[in-house]
Design an enzyme around this catalytic site. Structure first.
Site, PDB file in Angstrom:
ATOM      1  N   LYS A 178       0.854  -1.199   0.000  1.00 57.48           N
ATOM      2  CA  LYS A 178       0.000   0.000   0.000  1.00 57.48           C
ATOM      3  C   LYS A 178       0.882   1.239   0.000  1.00 57.48           C
ATOM      4  O   LYS A 178       1.415   1.638   1.026  1.00 57.48           O
ATOM      5  CB  LYS A 178      -0.933   0.022   1.215  1.00 57.48           C
ATOM      6  CG  LYS A 178      -2.130   0.910   0.938  1.00 57.48           C
ATOM      7  CD  LYS A 178      -2.544   1.880   2.013  1.00 57.48           C
ATOM      8  CE  LYS A 178      -1.698   3.002   2.437  1.00 57.48           C
ATOM      9  NZ  LYS A 178      -1.755   4.236   1.644  1.00 57.48           N
ATOM     10  N   GLU A 253       9.799   1.873  10.470  1.00 53.40           N
ATOM     11  CA  GLU A 253      10.812   2.905  10.175  1.00 53.40           C
ATOM     12  C   GLU A 253      10.095   4.238  10.273  1.00 53.40           C
ATOM     13  O   GLU A 253       9.271   4.559   9.423  1.00 53.40           O
ATOM     14  CB  GLU A 253      11.401   2.714   8.770  1.00 53.40           C
ATOM     15  CG  GLU A 253      12.057   1.358   8.527  1.00 53.40           C
ATOM     16  CD  GLU A 253      13.361   1.170   9.285  1.00 53.40           C
ATOM     17  OE1 GLU A 253      13.799   2.097   9.990  1.00 53.40           O
ATOM     18  OE2 GLU A 253      13.924   0.077   9.192  1.00 53.40           O
ATOM     19  N   GLY A 255       9.844   8.500  12.187  1.00 54.72           N
ATOM     20  CA  GLY A 255      10.348   9.865  11.995  1.00 54.72           C
ATOM     21  C   GLY A 255      11.675  10.133  12.677  1.00 54.72           C
ATOM     22  O   GLY A 255      12.244   9.273  13.342  1.00 54.72           O
ATOM     23  N   CYS A 287      13.378  11.364   6.279  1.00 55.26           N
ATOM     24  CA  CYS A 287      13.350  10.944   7.693  1.00 55.26           C
ATOM     25  C   CYS A 287      14.690  11.215   8.363  1.00 55.26           C
ATOM     26  O   CYS A 287      14.746  11.518   9.543  1.00 55.26           O
ATOM     27  CB  CYS A 287      12.990   9.466   7.790  1.00 55.26           C
ATOM     28  SG  CYS A 287      14.051   8.400   6.814  1.00 55.26           S
ATOM     29  N   GLU A 388       9.239  16.946  14.372  1.00 55.52           N
ATOM     30  CA  GLU A 388       9.687  16.727  12.994  1.00 55.52           C
ATOM     31  C   GLU A 388       8.903  17.649  12.058  1.00 55.52           C
ATOM     32  O   GLU A 388       7.675  17.609  12.030  1.00 55.52           O
ATOM     33  CB  GLU A 388       9.451  15.264  12.604  1.00 55.52           C
ATOM     34  CG  GLU A 388      10.009  14.948  11.234  1.00 55.52           C
ATOM     35  CD  GLU A 388       9.730  13.505  10.819  1.00 55.52           C
ATOM     36  OE1 GLU A 388       8.618  13.005  11.050  1.00 55.52           O
ATOM     37  OE2 GLU A 388      10.645  12.876  10.246  1.00 55.52           O
ATOM     38  N   GLY A 461      11.776   4.097  15.536  1.00 55.37           N
ATOM     39  CA  GLY A 461      11.466   2.825  14.896  1.00 55.37           C
ATOM     40  C   GLY A 461      11.691   1.607  15.737  1.00 55.37           C
ATOM     41  O   GLY A 461      12.096   1.669  16.900  1.00 55.37           O
TER      42      GLY A 461
HETATM   43  P1  NDP Z   1       2.280   8.761   7.301  1.00 56.74           P
HETATM   44  O1  NDP Z   1       2.577   8.060   8.562  1.00 56.74           O
HETATM   45  O2  NDP Z   1       1.197   9.765   7.287  1.00 56.74           O
HETATM   46  O3  NDP Z   1       1.881   7.694   6.158  1.00 56.74           O
HETATM   47  C1  NDP Z   1       2.720   6.628   5.811  1.00 56.74           C
HETATM   48  C2  NDP Z   1       1.878   5.547   5.162  1.00 56.74           C
HETATM   49  O4  NDP Z   1       0.977   5.019   6.133  1.00 56.74           O
HETATM   50  C3  NDP Z   1       1.012   6.050   4.016  1.00 56.74           C
HETATM   51  O5  NDP Z   1       0.926   5.057   3.027  1.00 56.74           O
HETATM   52  C4  NDP Z   1      -0.318   6.271   4.701  1.00 56.74           C
HETATM   53  O6  NDP Z   1      -1.403   6.255   3.818  1.00 56.74           O
HETATM   54  C5  NDP Z   1      -0.349   5.079   5.638  1.00 56.74           C
HETATM   55  N1  NDP Z   1      -1.271   5.194   6.767  1.00 56.74           N
HETATM   56  C6  NDP Z   1      -1.753   6.316   7.361  1.00 56.74           C
HETATM   57  N2  NDP Z   1      -2.579   5.986   8.382  1.00 56.74           N
HETATM   58  C7  NDP Z   1      -2.610   4.637   8.456  1.00 56.74           C
HETATM   59  C8  NDP Z   1      -3.267   3.695   9.299  1.00 56.74           C
HETATM   60  N3  NDP Z   1      -4.052   4.080  10.295  1.00 56.74           N
HETATM   61  N4  NDP Z   1      -3.069   2.387   9.085  1.00 56.74           N
HETATM   62  C9  NDP Z   1      -2.259   1.960   8.102  1.00 56.74           C
HETATM   63  N5  NDP Z   1      -1.615   2.808   7.247  1.00 56.74           N
HETATM   64  C10 NDP Z   1      -1.779   4.129   7.427  1.00 56.74           C
HETATM   65  O7  NDP Z   1       3.632   9.365   6.807  1.00 56.74           O
HETATM   66  P2  NDP Z   1       3.904  10.273   5.535  1.00 56.74           P
HETATM   67  O8  NDP Z   1       3.406   9.563   4.308  1.00 56.74           O
HETATM   68  O9  NDP Z   1       3.409  11.650   5.785  1.00 56.74           O
HETATM   69  O10 NDP Z   1       5.504  10.240   5.490  1.00 56.74           O
HETATM   70  C11 NDP Z   1       6.269  11.073   6.261  1.00 56.74           C
HETATM   71  C12 NDP Z   1       6.771  10.371   7.502  1.00 56.74           C
HETATM   72  O11 NDP Z   1       7.487   9.189   7.145  1.00 56.74           O
HETATM   73  C13 NDP Z   1       7.758  11.212   8.279  1.00 56.74           C
HETATM   74  O12 NDP Z   1       7.463  11.159   9.641  1.00 56.74           O
HETATM   75  C14 NDP Z   1       9.092  10.539   8.000  1.00 56.74           C
HETATM   76  O13 NDP Z   1      10.038  10.755   8.993  1.00 56.74           O
HETATM   77  C15 NDP Z   1       8.699   9.114   7.877  1.00 56.74           C
HETATM   78  N6  NDP Z   1       9.714   8.363   7.129  1.00 56.74           N
HETATM   79  C16 NDP Z   1      10.534   7.492   7.811  1.00 56.74           C
HETATM   80  C17 NDP Z   1      11.554   6.826   7.157  1.00 56.74           C
HETATM   81  C18 NDP Z   1      12.449   5.861   7.876  1.00 56.74           C
HETATM   82  O14 NDP Z   1      13.072   5.029   7.215  1.00 56.74           O
HETATM   83  N7  NDP Z   1      12.570   5.926   9.187  1.00 56.74           N
HETATM   84  C19 NDP Z   1      11.802   7.043   5.729  1.00 56.74           C
HETATM   85  C20 NDP Z   1      10.867   7.946   5.116  1.00 56.74           C
HETATM   86  C21 NDP Z   1       9.867   8.585   5.808  1.00 56.74           C
HETATM   87  P3  NDP Z   1      -1.913   7.611   3.080  1.00 56.74           P
HETATM   88  O15 NDP Z   1      -0.859   8.633   3.192  1.00 56.74           O
HETATM   89  O16 NDP Z   1      -2.130   7.166   1.698  1.00 56.74           O
HETATM   90  O17 NDP Z   1      -3.150   8.013   3.767  1.00 56.74           O
END
Ligand code: NDP
Length: 496
Positions: A178, A253, A255, A287, A388, A461
């Site tokens: 997803k 993984e 924030g 991130c 963040e 994480g």
């Molecule tokens: P989100 O947590 O908002 O979303 C991540 C994914 O989770 C999306 O596909 C989202 O769907 C999905 N999602 C949201 N709510 C749910 C739920 N209740 N159940 C299951 N899936 C859900 O993050 P962002 O997309 O805004 O990405 C930014 C964040 O990702 C930052 O905090 C960043 O630090 C972190 N990140 C961490 C990395 C790492 O390796 N540690 C690498 C890259 C980013 P949708 O958006 O389609 O609604």
């Protein structure tokens, strides 16, 4: 924005390309707000179908009976398929999320290499014969965990997906992927390439949809045996709570708010470049962005002056232009979030040294651009230093000595990464090993290798991705006791 139902593109479930039953998912080009594509997104019933097809495909002899080198051949072909389309995929990703071309090209190459790496790892990973303590041979073998739900964010499409899909397939699992609803296109391309590479139907389904609907359904499905998630910490917590009910393993993984530390004895030219790249590449939507910069007081004023001068020279613009350093942010809400943090920085008493606004001019009118921004004058306890932002905002703080900077760097809920710039290798070791961070960069920043494990500490994480043993996190250990005794098993006479 209107989308004609007839124009909705299909999604990929169980080897079939068909419309999802959920709400439309729209990919918007953040350069000018134009629509790249509209998809018929997945709902819970689509997710359930993908999971069922995954269970069947995983247990079918065509997959289950493949020897590791045979499975590896398919996985390698997926990587080759990605590599063969590098330029097309890089351009598509650029339109999907606005990163400059040199970055999207790098992400596509990284995804191709990830499949190649896990194909090789699969062929060379061994099961173990463990020391026996009786008249039996003891072995540890590894079974696929089951159907894996892979959930990814919008900031590094295809690279994030590859880091989950490649090791999970190598482990023998099926994957339901997803992607973020904001960037669904590269994940679907991955599905197409995997199918062309000969991956049996059902082993990879791609279900773009909202997190609240498709993501939550994937997490809750009883036949999903692991979630591998990359995204925000609060979403990670919600997933962990749902996983607890199923006693389901997770890789999270999350924030970060990573410190970068510049000592007075560092090579300052190299450090300035590294600091700028560490925070402003990917428009700060990373991130591991080095978003808190600690500079030793003796060089603070001159270092910051030079840093700001260089930051002002960074070019914000069209991600297709090779001169561009920063493209647009992913979306209008994301830019609004960044702007609200810059306002907060002002309110908290910070001084904006550069940026702090949208660039002006016709080229920027319809896009979500923002200038690279450097703030000073805040305490490490301020919200801007603790939360963040996920945008091009760097906060600079002075420090006095090692003890001071270790305390400030660790004073955060996060623990994803840390950068240290110094000419003293013993100091780098002392300070680096005292900071809770999953990745430590010494005199470099934001370098990655698929062969090196990646994990976050604290609220950044749980679990590990990448590395040769990354496959193991998608497998269940099975211990085998293989009796060799000619005599009946002696009752109550277990080996000590
Ligand atoms: P989100 O947590 O908002 O979303 C991540 C994914 O989770 C999306 O596909 C989202 O769907 C999905 N999602 C949201 N709510 C749910 C739920 N209740 N159940 C299951 N899936 C859900 O993050 P962002 O997309 O805004 O990405 C930014 C964040 O990702 C930052 O905090 C960043 O630090 C972190 N990140 C961490 C990395 C790492 O390796 N540690 C690498 C890259 C980013 P949708 O958006 O389609 O609604």
């Amino acid at each position: 924005m209107t989308t004609a139902a007839s124009a909705l593109q299909p999604i990929f479930i169980g080897g079939a390309w068909r419309p999802g039953r959920g709400a439309p998912v729209v990919s918007v080009n953040p350069v000018d707000g134009s629509v790249n594509a509209s998809l018929a997104g997945a709902d819970a019933s689509d997710v359930a179908e993908a999971v069922e097809r995954g269970v069947a495909a995983m247990h079918a002899p065509a997959w289950r009976n493949l020897l590791p080198h045979e499975r590896a051949r398919i996985i390698r072909r997926i990587g080759d398929g990605i590599a063969a389309e590098t330029e097309t995929l890089a351009l598509l990703q650029l339109r999907d999320n606005g990163k400059p071309l040199y970055e999207t090209r790098g992400l596509v190459i990284s995804a191709a290499n990830t499949f190649g790496f896990f194909a090789s790892a699969l062929e060379t990973l061994e099961s173990e014969v463990t020391p026996s303590r009786g008249a039996f041979l003891t072995l540890t073998t590894y079974q696929p965990l089951g159907v894996v739900g892979a959930i990814t964010p919008w900031n590094s499409p295809i690279a994030s997906e590859a880091q989950k899909v490649a090791p999970a397939l190598a482990a023998g699992c099926a994957v339901v992927l997803k992607p973020s609803e904001l960037t669904p296109l590269l994940a679907l391309e991955l599905g197409r390439i995997a199918q062309a590479a000969g991956l049996p139907d059902g082993l990879l389904s791609v279900v773009p949809g909202t997190g609240a609907v498709a993501g939550a359904a994937l997490v809750a499905h009883p036949d999903v045996r692991k979630i591998s998630f990359t995204g925000g910490t609060e979403t990670g917590r919600a997933i962990a709570r749902a996983a607890a009910d199923k006693l389901m393993p997770l890789t999270l993984e999350l924030g970060g708010k990573s410190p970068t530390i510049v000592f007075a004895d560092a090579d300052l030219d190299i450090a300035i470049n590294g600091v700028l790249f560490g925070i402003f590449s990917s428009q700060g939507q990373s991130c591991i962005a080095g978003s808190r910069l600690f500079v030793q007081r003796a060089i603070y004023a001159t270092f910051v002056e030079r840093l700001v001068a260089r930051a002002k020279q960074l070019r914000v613009g069209d991600p297709l232009d090779p001169q561009t350093h920063l493209g647009p942010l992913i979306s209008a809400p994301q830019r609004a979030k960044v702007e609200s943090y810059v306002e907060l920085a002002r309110a908290e008493g910070g001084r904006i040294l550069c940026g702090g606004r949208r660039p002006e001019g016709a080229a920027f009118a319809n896009g979500t651009f923002y200038e690279p921004t450097i703030v000073e004058g805040l305490s490490n306890r301020s919200r801007v230093c603790q939360e963040e932002i996920f945008g091009p905002v760097l906060v600079v703080l002075p420090f006095d000595d090692e003890a001071d900077v270790i305390a400030q760097a660790n004073d955060t809920v996060y623990g994803l990464a840390c950068g240290i710039w110094t000419g003293d290798y013993k100091r780098a070791w002392r300070v680096g090993t005292a900071i809770a961070a999953g990745t430590l960069w010494i005199n470099t920043y934001k370098q990655f290798s698929i062969s090196t494990p990646f994990a976050g500490a604290k609220a950044s994480g749980m679990g590990v991705e990448k590395g040769r043993t990354g496959i193991r996190s998608y497998q269940q250990e099975q211990s085998v006791y293989w009796g060799l005794d000619e005599q009946p098993n002696p009752w109550a006479n277990a080996p000590q």
